[in-house]
Write an enzyme that holds these catalytic residues in place. Sequence first.
Site, short mmCIF file in Angstrom:
data_model
loop_
_atom_site.label_atom_id
_atom_site.label_comp_id
_atom_site.label_asym_id
_atom_site.label_seq_id
_atom_site.Cartn_x
_atom_site.Cartn_y
_atom_site.Cartn_z
CG PHE A 1 -2.96 -2.46 9.45
CD1 PHE A 1 -2.40 -1.51 10.45
CD2 PHE A 1 -2.29 -2.87 8.23
CE1 PHE A 1 -1.22 -1.22 9.74
CE2 PHE A 1 -1.05 -2.34 7.93
CZ PHE A 1 -0.64 -1.33 8.67
CE LYS A 2 -0.93 0.54 6.81
NZ LYS A 2 -0.35 1.23 5.26
#
Length: 472
Positions: free
Chosen positions: A112-113
Amino acid sequence: MQYVSTRGSAPALDFEGVTLAGLASDGGLYLPSEWPRFSEAEIRAMRGLPYWQVAVTVMRPFIGDSLTEAELTVICQDVYAGQFHHAAVAPLVQLDQQHWLLELFHGPTLAFKDVALQLLGRLFETFLERRDQRLTIVGATSGDTGSAAIHAVAGRKRSEIFMLHPKGRVSDVQRRQMTTVRAPNVHNLAIDGSFDDAQAHVKRMFNDGDVTTTLNLGAVNSINWARLMAQVVYYFTSALQLGAPDRAVAYSVPTGNFGDVFAGYVAARMGLPIERLIVATNVNDILHRALSSGDYSAAGVTPTITPSMDIQVSSNFERLLFDLGGRDGAAMAAQMRGFEASKAMQLTNAQAQGAAALFSSCPVDQIETARAVQQAYQGAQQIIDPHTAVGLGAAHALAAAGAIDPAVPIVTLATAHPAKFPDAVERAIGVRPSLPSRVGDLFGREESYVELAGDYATARDYVLEYAAGSKA
């Protein structure tokens, strides 16, 4: 839009300033001076828009005059229409009548980063070109931030990055996604100790005059407001698909440093109808204790199969406490000084009651984590990573306890591709997930990293010796 520090004494900055500064000069974290808010009609008007266009709409109020709408549009189109391997960027997957997964792992490093850091890399380059400056990025990672940040800035001419990770406490895939990137502006540092130690070193560098007078420091951890801002967008896109603003949605968020779930809080402050934010922790449960009893006391870090959540000091929690405590910077500074000295803090009544209005929390142990992996596979043929499983386990637990109305959809944030943690997944379901072909021969590439002792001076001295971005 101006930004203020949670500790009250750093100068207010505009969006460009906070993006390049990262941590405030008084040790605090920057927040907008006020929360922009959308009406129901304005939220409804976002339905059916592509991800990049929702991103422009949601982020525009935070950016002010630092970028024109045309400049922001070009950046968002380049990032969200070109760097992700799913047209929706963050697609929803239904598990049953109430539970959904929000897949946030379709970026270059499968976590998700990427959603925020691909944007942050572009913002850095845009603002540095404008100022004719270089930036030395220092960061700490419990696994995914490091690889996403490195991929976002590798090869860029105005940025260099020093990424600290706790030696032996990230997965093989996570480590290799950092250490196999061969670019002259990338420095991987494996330190003795935990993620909390690495994060403390990074924060200390921002307040070390020997460092800040020599280098222009920048941050990629979620202490950087711009990164957190970008994460707000996928709460809007997912809620819109499930009926917002005419239907409330609950979210279960695997939580370590509190940035991802705080982005949900920001979305709620902006008018998105969020029924509940579930803070899902592993056995390193300081946030559960803080939210359930007001006791924010750090203990030792216990290594688990969810290493990105093996954290006892959650930086972004300070942002929530500041906002709920009446935005009193002096009081927040005193509260944090006490915590930094004793590693223990009691939430005030205003902070505890304010959090309880929106947040629930649930710790999930390793047996329960494995069970959630099994449930997703057996019930919906979905293979999930253990961090996502912590979120799903907490979502099931609160739904079973009646804490969430059955008519309210619960979205669990799927924070990483299961192939990043193949051993844990295989132990749970007997299936070993494969890396997507776009990752290439990750295990055939040569690694490059430096091992350092765990003390602050060693890390600081290494950065000062090898950084090219001197102010001189």
